[in-house]
Design a protein around this motif. Structure first.
Motif, mmCIF file in Angstrom:
data_model
loop_
_atom_site.group_PDB
_atom_site.id
_atom_site.type_symbol
_atom_site.label_atom_id
_atom_site.label_comp_id
_atom_site.label_asym_id
_atom_site.label_seq_id
_atom_site.Cartn_x
_atom_site.Cartn_y
_atom_site.Cartn_z
ATOM 1 N N HIS A 86 -42.594 -10.231 -17.936
ATOM 2 C CA HIS A 86 -41.429 -9.521 -18.111
ATOM 3 C C HIS A 86 -40.187 -10.152 -17.653
ATOM 4 C CE1 HIS A 86 -42.169 -8.473 -14.080
ATOM 5 N NE2 HIS A 86 -40.999 -7.697 -13.941
ATOM 6 N N ASP A 90 -38.424 -13.238 -10.693
ATOM 7 C CA ASP A 90 -39.476 -13.592 -9.644
ATOM 8 C C ASP A 90 -40.670 -13.929 -10.490
ATOM 9 O OD1 ASP A 90 -39.354 -10.910 -10.210
ATOM 10 O OD2 ASP A 90 -40.768 -10.393 -8.579
ATOM 11 N N HIS A 91 -40.569 -13.465 -11.930
ATOM 12 C CA HIS A 91 -41.756 -13.972 -12.866
ATOM 13 C C HIS A 91 -41.496 -14.991 -13.753
ATOM 14 C CE1 HIS A 91 -44.166 -10.130 -11.568
ATOM 15 N NE2 HIS A 91 -42.765 -9.837 -11.217
ATOM 16 N N ASP A 182 -45.139 -5.943 -13.243
ATOM 17 C CA ASP A 182 -44.563 -5.005 -12.257
ATOM 18 C C ASP A 182 -44.568 -3.755 -12.679
ATOM 19 O OD1 ASP A 182 -43.926 -7.081 -10.649
ATOM 20 O OD2 ASP A 182 -41.742 -7.129 -10.771
ATOM 21 N N HIS A 206 -46.516 -5.062 -9.354
ATOM 22 C CA HIS A 206 -45.441 -4.875 -8.679
ATOM 23 C C HIS A 206 -45.527 -5.211 -7.091
ATOM 24 C CE1 HIS A 206 -41.123 -2.669 -8.164
ATOM 25 N NE2 HIS A 206 -41.334 -4.063 -8.093
ATOM 26 N N HIS A 207 -46.140 -6.338 -6.984
ATOM 27 C CA HIS A 207 -46.473 -6.951 -5.566
ATOM 28 C C HIS A 207 -47.002 -6.233 -4.435
ATOM 29 C CE1 HIS A 207 -43.923 -9.754 -7.799
ATOM 30 N NE2 HIS A 207 -43.254 -8.822 -7.945
HETATM 31 ZN ZN LIG Z 1 -41.908 -8.879 -9.603
#
Ligand SMILES: [Zn+2]
Length: 287
Positions: A86, A90-91, A182, A206-207
């Motif tokens: 997505h 951060d991805h 996420d 989502h971490h």
């Molecule tokens: Zn993320």
């Protein structure tokens, strides 16, 4: 305790090959320590699939600083398929710097992001136009060498980019691994209804947010291992203690504590090696 898969029996079927890094028969997958973000590398002999690229924020580019060194260490100079879950940075933030250094044959993106300005900007910056990007609009299965890649888009009416994450399930010769981007618990339940492949290894969504990694998702897969990919002392409090608590019964691994986590199979007896033996890929599980 959750039940382990029939690993030993399956490894007997593994064919002989050569790996430039370990000099042994191998398929291998790594959750790269990219700080607060995601990047996973899957390799089966000469075939490589990557899911997400790590973050880019300010002057920090995980693609250049962390993912590229990991690829170099593994002797990887070509990626068969790179899946972007997505559009969050951060991805996908490391895409351009990885693409500058390594040939990428194909990028896969969910159809719902075909016109998303952020992901399109990053794709253009990395030189991906037209048919170099494959958009996924229904449950799909792709094969790259010995890696089977199953892709499950989220429902069309999902409310956020996180919930529109593309679920990727990768099957190596003896493990299936689920990466949910996420997406929240609601989307995990949708995917259960879709009958997704049951996995032995799960990357917590989502971490490790409390909004992901539902008990339903865990009960469905009964995973041997749950991996949390998050930055040390991140400001979001990831992973949430509640999410870790739900994962009890599986092996819990965390990139913020364990560094890059690598699983590899030789097709022979189980072994395990330690972090010190494997810089910069800092933790190995040889099963
Ligand atoms: Zn993320």
């Amino acid at each position: 305790m959750r039940k382990a898969s029939g690993f030993v029996a399956l490894t007997l079927c593994f064919s002989i090959g050569y790996d430039a890094w370990s000099h042994r028969t191998v398929d291998q997958f790594s959750f790269v320590q990219v700080g607060q973000g995601d990047c996973a590398i899957f390799r089966e002999q000469g075939t490589v699939v990557i899911v997400d690229t790590g973050p880019r924020q300010g002057s920090f580019d995980a693609g250049r600083r962390l993912v590229w060194p990991a690829l170099r260490e593994l002797g990887i100079d070509r990626i068969d398929c790179l899946v972007l879950s997505h559009p969050d940075m951060d991805h996908i933030g490391g895409l351009a710097s990885i693409a500058q250094r390594v040939r990428i044959d194909r990028v896969v993106v969910s159809e719902v992001f075909r016109y998303h300005p952020v992901i399109q900007s990053e794709l253009r910056a990395a030189g991906f136009f037209g048919n170099r990007v494959q958009y996924i609009d229904e449950n799909s299965r792709l094969s790259f060498g010995g890696l089977k890649v199953s892709l499950y888009p989220a429902p069309l009416d999902s409310k956020s980019d996180n919930d529109r994450s593309l679920l990727t399930v990768i099957e190596t010769h003896d493990k299936a691994i689920a990466l949910t981007g996420d997406a929240s618990q609601e989307i995990e339940r949708y995917w259960i209804q879709q009958g997704v492949t049951k996995c032995q290894v799960i990357k917590a969504g989502h971490h490790g947010s409390d909004l992901s990694l539902s008990s339903d998702w865990l009960n469905y897969h009964q995973p041997e291992t749950v991996v949390f990919s998050c930055g040390r002392n991140n400001p979001f409090g990831h992973p949430a203690p509640e999410a870790i608590e739900r994962a009890v019964g599986s092996n819990v691994l965390r990139t913020d504590w364990d560094g890059t986590i690598t699983f590899w199979s030789t097709g022979s007896k189980s072994e395990r090696s330690t972090a010190e033996e494997s810089s910069p890929l800092t933790k190995f599980f040889n099963r």
